[in-house]
Structure formats: structure tokens, C-alpha cells
Design a protein around this motif. Structure first.
Motif, short mmCIF file in Angstrom:
data_model
loop_
_atom_site.label_atom_id
_atom_site.label_comp_id
_atom_site.label_asym_id
_atom_site.label_seq_id
_atom_site.Cartn_x
_atom_site.Cartn_y
_atom_site.Cartn_z
N VAL A 49 49.39 10.99 -48.48
CA VAL A 49 50.65 11.70 -48.63
C VAL A 49 51.58 11.20 -49.48
CG1 VAL A 49 52.87 12.71 -47.59
CG2 VAL A 49 50.22 13.26 -46.38
N LEU A 50 51.82 9.80 -49.17
CA LEU A 50 52.64 9.04 -50.03
C LEU A 50 52.43 8.95 -51.37
CD1 LEU A 50 53.65 6.14 -47.37
CD2 LEU A 50 55.12 8.02 -48.05
N GLY A 51 51.14 8.78 -51.78
CA GLY A 51 50.66 8.61 -53.19
C GLY A 51 51.01 9.94 -53.66
N ILE A 52 50.76 11.21 -53.12
CA ILE A 52 51.21 12.34 -53.76
C ILE A 52 52.29 12.49 -54.19
CG2 ILE A 52 50.86 14.89 -53.36
CD1 ILE A 52 48.27 14.49 -51.99
N LEU A 53 53.53 12.29 -53.18
CA LEU A 53 54.70 12.21 -53.19
C LEU A 53 55.11 11.29 -54.43
CD1 LEU A 53 55.90 12.67 -49.49
CD2 LEU A 53 55.71 14.39 -51.31
N ALA A 54 54.65 10.05 -54.28
CA ALA A 54 55.13 9.18 -55.30
C ALA A 54 54.51 9.52 -56.67
CB ALA A 54 54.63 7.70 -55.15
N HIS A 55 53.52 10.21 -56.69
CA HIS A 55 52.92 10.66 -57.99
C HIS A 55 53.88 11.95 -58.65
CE1 HIS A 55 50.47 13.44 -60.53
NE2 HIS A 55 50.25 12.48 -61.16
N ARG A 56 54.15 12.63 -57.67
CA ARG A 56 54.90 13.94 -58.15
C ARG A 56 56.41 13.54 -58.77
NH1 ARG A 56 55.30 18.84 -53.99
NH2 ARG A 56 52.88 18.65 -54.62
N ILE A 57 57.08 12.53 -58.24
CA ILE A 57 58.20 12.15 -58.68
C ILE A 57 58.36 11.39 -59.95
CG2 ILE A 57 60.24 10.41 -57.99
CD1 ILE A 57 59.70 11.00 -55.13
N ALA A 58 57.16 10.42 -59.97
CA ALA A 58 56.87 9.81 -61.27
C ALA A 58 56.60 10.60 -62.25
CB ALA A 58 55.96 8.48 -60.99
N ARG A 105 47.97 15.85 -69.74
CA ARG A 105 46.67 15.79 -69.55
C ARG A 105 46.24 14.90 -68.59
NH1 ARG A 105 42.93 19.84 -71.28
NH2 ARG A 105 41.30 18.28 -71.36
N THR A 106 46.90 13.77 -68.22
CA THR A 106 46.55 12.82 -67.29
C THR A 106 47.31 13.02 -66.16
OG1 THR A 106 48.44 11.39 -68.23
CG2 THR A 106 46.20 11.13 -69.00
N GLU A 107 47.71 14.20 -65.69
CA GLU A 107 48.16 14.61 -64.28
C GLU A 107 47.31 14.32 -63.22
OE1 GLU A 107 50.73 17.90 -62.08
OE2 GLU A 107 49.87 18.45 -64.05
N GLY A 108 46.18 14.73 -63.49
CA GLY A 108 44.98 14.57 -62.43
C GLY A 108 44.58 13.12 -62.32
N PRO A 109 44.07 12.43 -63.38
CA PRO A 109 43.78 11.05 -63.41
C PRO A 109 44.90 10.27 -62.59
CG PRO A 109 43.18 12.08 -65.20
CD PRO A 109 44.03 13.14 -64.73
N VAL A 156 38.66 5.25 -64.21
CA VAL A 156 38.63 4.70 -65.47
C VAL A 156 37.83 5.77 -66.41
CG1 VAL A 156 37.89 2.72 -66.78
CG2 VAL A 156 38.90 2.44 -64.47
N ALA A 157 36.62 6.26 -65.70
CA ALA A 157 36.01 7.20 -66.82
C ALA A 157 36.80 8.41 -67.09
CB ALA A 157 34.60 7.34 -65.99
N TRP A 158 37.30 9.01 -66.00
CA TRP A 158 38.24 10.09 -66.20
C TRP A 158 39.16 9.91 -67.23
CZ3 TRP A 158 40.84 13.08 -61.54
CH2 TRP A 158 40.99 14.46 -61.98
N LEU A 159 39.98 8.68 -67.00
CA LEU A 159 41.07 8.44 -68.08
C LEU A 159 40.53 8.28 -69.39
CD1 LEU A 159 43.32 5.82 -65.97
CD2 LEU A 159 43.89 8.02 -66.87
N ALA A 160 39.40 7.64 -69.57
CA ALA A 160 38.90 7.36 -70.84
C ALA A 160 38.44 8.81 -71.69
CB ALA A 160 37.67 6.43 -70.66
#
Length: 374
Positions: free
Chosen positions: A33-42, A63-67, A106-110
Motif C-alpha cells: 500500500v505504501l509503495g502504491i501511494l508513494a508511486h502515485r504521488i511521485a 509509458r513507464t507508469e506500470g514498471p 529490468v526487462a519491462w523497463l528495457a
């Protein structure tokens, strides 16, 4: 990290009645939950920062929202794992899962970065332009190399993930060391894949065909619609699709009508009687072609190329900017020329001549056969 440890101790003391596995699940749920909230704010902050930047950065962020969300979750789980009351075996499993997630990340980002770069790079080329030779060259080369790079990214990521398992490592070492019938069987099984992969690299470098090229292959005329990592899709003129493997264009002969340019010279053959004035036909053809918007103002010519027993052969040459326009202007010349001949020289069309001779003259003093019978 000390603050995280103190917070974990407080949660454990509060939940003294709960088993360790339940407390660990609570830790991991809080981390997610903290990871999802921190990602949404950032993500919202970064989206506003790149709003006025160029297309590459805006596409990169969107395009990198998911990764990046996965990266935030993995990071928080990595922080929660050391403080969770896990057994030794459970801790090893969690670390292994996080390692696999990191490899996938890493593969997803690449792959995402590769897709964004290709998309932005190809935006400068327009396939619907009048002279699209350069665009077809870059689009074909980039798409083939993108698929090869994507296959390599997937292969490397899968290999790295499998090598994290000790049993797979031992199997891989024993398989490489055996180098016998197993290696031969695997090589034969992968032969079609490797053959098309190498053919794809050859097509990208040498480019015997490109996207939107006009080809005459297997007796069919059409345009190259798609080039994948294993096959080529030809869009035939009547909207059918001809599917051919990549290796076909390395091993088999075919006609590429737009290899160096899209302009083509079309041929119209007509067979006329010897009485037709060729100069009049030539003048009418030039008039038809010059009035047509399909002509590219380069080639128009009328020549007598052969004499047959009953007709003469006229060859009409006319050029146009694309293969489709060449076909259309040939049809236009045929239609208007035949109308001209019907109206002005109806006897110019091919005719069969025959001479019917009368009965032979009678010899002097002989009587007709009927007179003798009477």
C-alpha cells in the motif's frame, strides 16, 4: 532503517497474539500500500514536470507508469522483508521472489524504453508521402531490429530468471557438458526459429524488401504490409493477404517494383491493322497522357515493335509516380484509345481478310455439265 525496525517491533508487540506468518503478511500488505501511494504521488509530480518537455520525455513518463509502480512495490517489499518475522526458509523464498521481480522489472523497463524510442524515431518518417523511399527504408529497418532486440531482451530475462533456480543451473551445466544427442535434438528443433531470426537480421541490413514495397511474388502482386520476426504479410491488390516466411525472401527470387524508387513505366500493347496511321495514334496517346493527372511528366512513347501476319504490334510506354497510379493510367490509355479508334478509324482494328474466287473459266468448245446431262 532503525525507524522501520522500531515500527515493526511496535506492530509485533501489539499483535502478540497473532502467528508470525500473519504478522509477515500484514507487513507486506502495508509495504504494498505504501509503495502504491508513494508511486502515485511521485508519478503525478513528475507528470507535471515533463508536461512542457518534448515528446520523448512525456512518452517515457506515461509509458513507464506500470514498471515504476512495480519498482516502488518491490522496493517497499525489500524494506519490509528484513524486519518481518519470517523463518529462514520463508526469508529465502521472499528474497528469491523479489529477485525474480527485479529481473522482470529490468526487462519491462528495457522493452518499454525500446518501444518509446522506436515510436518517437519513426514519427519523422511518413509512409503516405509521395516519395516515401527513405521512410520505407527506415521504418523497415527499425521495426525488424526492434523485434530482434525485444526477442533478445525476453531471452536474456528468461535465462536470468531460470538461472536463479539451483536445479535449473545444474541442468544447464549438465546439458552443455553432454554436447551429444540432446544438443543435436535441440539444435534441430530450433532450426526454423534461428533460420528466421538470422533472415530477419539480413533483411534489416540488406533490405531486399521494405514496408509498403510493391512486390510480384508467387504470381501475385501486392504491397508489403507487415514484417514480423518470423513472417512477412503481403497485402494483395484484391485485399487478400499472402503470408510468407522471412527466409523466403533470402532464398527465393521475387520482383520488387519499388526497390530504388516508387515510379514505374507501364506498358500498353495494342494490335492494329496496317492501314492505321501510326502518327495519329501517337498524337492521341500523347494527348491522353498529358491531360491525365496520373502522369508524372517523364515517359510517354509509342512505337511499332513487331509485324504479324495480319496486324502490326504497337507498344505504348507511360510512367507514373507509384505502381498503383501506373496501373490506373494504363487502363485510362486503353479506354480512351479504343474509343478514339472506334470513332475515327473503325477499320483499324484487326480484321481477317479472305478472297473468294469465282469458278474457273470454261475451255473453248466445251459445254456446261448440266447441258450435257440434258
Amino acid at each position: 532503517m532503525l525507524a522501520v525496525r522500531r515500527l515493526a517491533d511496535e506492530i509485533e508487540s501489539t499483535l502478540y497474539w497473532a502467528p508470525d506468518w500473519l504478522i509477515s503478511l500484514i507487513f507486506f500488505a502495508i509495504a504494498i500500500v505504501l509503495g502504491i501511494l508513494a508511486h502515485r504521488i511521485a508519478f503525478r509530480v513528475i507528470t507535471r514536470l515533463v508536461r512542457d518537455m518534448d515528446l520523448f520525455w512525456r512518452s517515457l513518463v506515461s509509458r513507464t507508469e506500470g514498471p515504476t509502480r512495480l519498482a516502488a512495490i518491490v522496493l517497499m517489499l525489500g524494506i519490509a522483508a528484513p524486519v518481518a518475522p519470517l523463518s529462514l526458509q520463508g526469508s529465502l523464498w521472499v528474497r528469491h521472489i523479489l529477485l525474480l521481480c527485479s529481473i522482470a522489472l529490468v526487462a519491462w523497463l528495457a522493452h518499454t524504453t525500446l518501444h518509446i524510442w522506436v515510436t518517437v524515431y519513426l514519427r519523422r518518417f511518413k509512409l503516405d508521402a509521395e516519395d516515401n523511399l527513405l521512410a520505407r527504408k527506415h521504418v523497415t529497418q527499425t521495426r525488424i531490429l526492434r523485434r530482434v532486440a525485444a526477442s533478445m531482451i525476453f531471452t536474456v530475462a528468461l535465462s536470468a530468471a531460470l538461472m536463479t533456480f539451483e536445479s535449473v543451473q545444474q541442468y544447464g551445466v549438465s546439458l552443455l557438458a553432454s554436447a551429444g544427442a540432446a544438443g543435436l535434438v535441440i539444435g534441430l528443433a530450433l532450426q526454423p526459429f534461428l533460420k528466421n531470426l538470422i533472415a530477419g537480421i539480413q533483411l534489416a541490413v540488406t533490405q531486399p524488401i521494405r514496408i509498403d514495397d510493391a512486390l510480384l511474388v508467387e504470381g501475385e502482386w501486392g504491397n508489403v504490409e507487415e514484417i514480423t520476426s518470423t513472417y512477412v504479410v503481403i497485402r494483395i491488390w484484391d485485399w487478400r493477404r499472402l503470408i510468407l516466411p522471412l527466409s523466403y525472401f533470402i532464398e527465393q527470387p521475387f520482383q520488387n517494383w519499388t526497390r530504388e524508387g516508387s515510379a514505374l513505366i507501364g506498358t500498353v500493347m495494342i494490335y492494329l491493322d496496317y492501314s492505321v496511321p501510326v502518327d495519329a495514334v501517337r498524337a492521341r496517346v500523347e494527348e491522353i497522357v498529358r491531360a491525365s493527372p496520373l502522369w508524372d511528366r517523364k515517359v510517354v512513347n509509342v512505337q511499332v515493335t513487331d509485324f504479324k501476319e495480319t496486324v502490326m504490334e504497337l507498344r505504348i510506354l507511360v510512367s507514373a509516380g507509384t505502381s498503383g497510379r501506373t496501373f490506373d493510367i494504363r487502363c485510362e490509355v486503353r479506354e480512351k484509345l479504343i474509343a478514339f479508334l472506334q470513332a475515327n478509324y473503325p477499320a483499324a482494328l484487326p480484321r481477317l481478310r479472305a478472297e473468294i474466287a469465282g469458278p474457273p473459266p470454261l475451255a473453248a468448245g466445251s459445254a456446261p455439265a448440266g447441258a450435257l446431262a440434258s
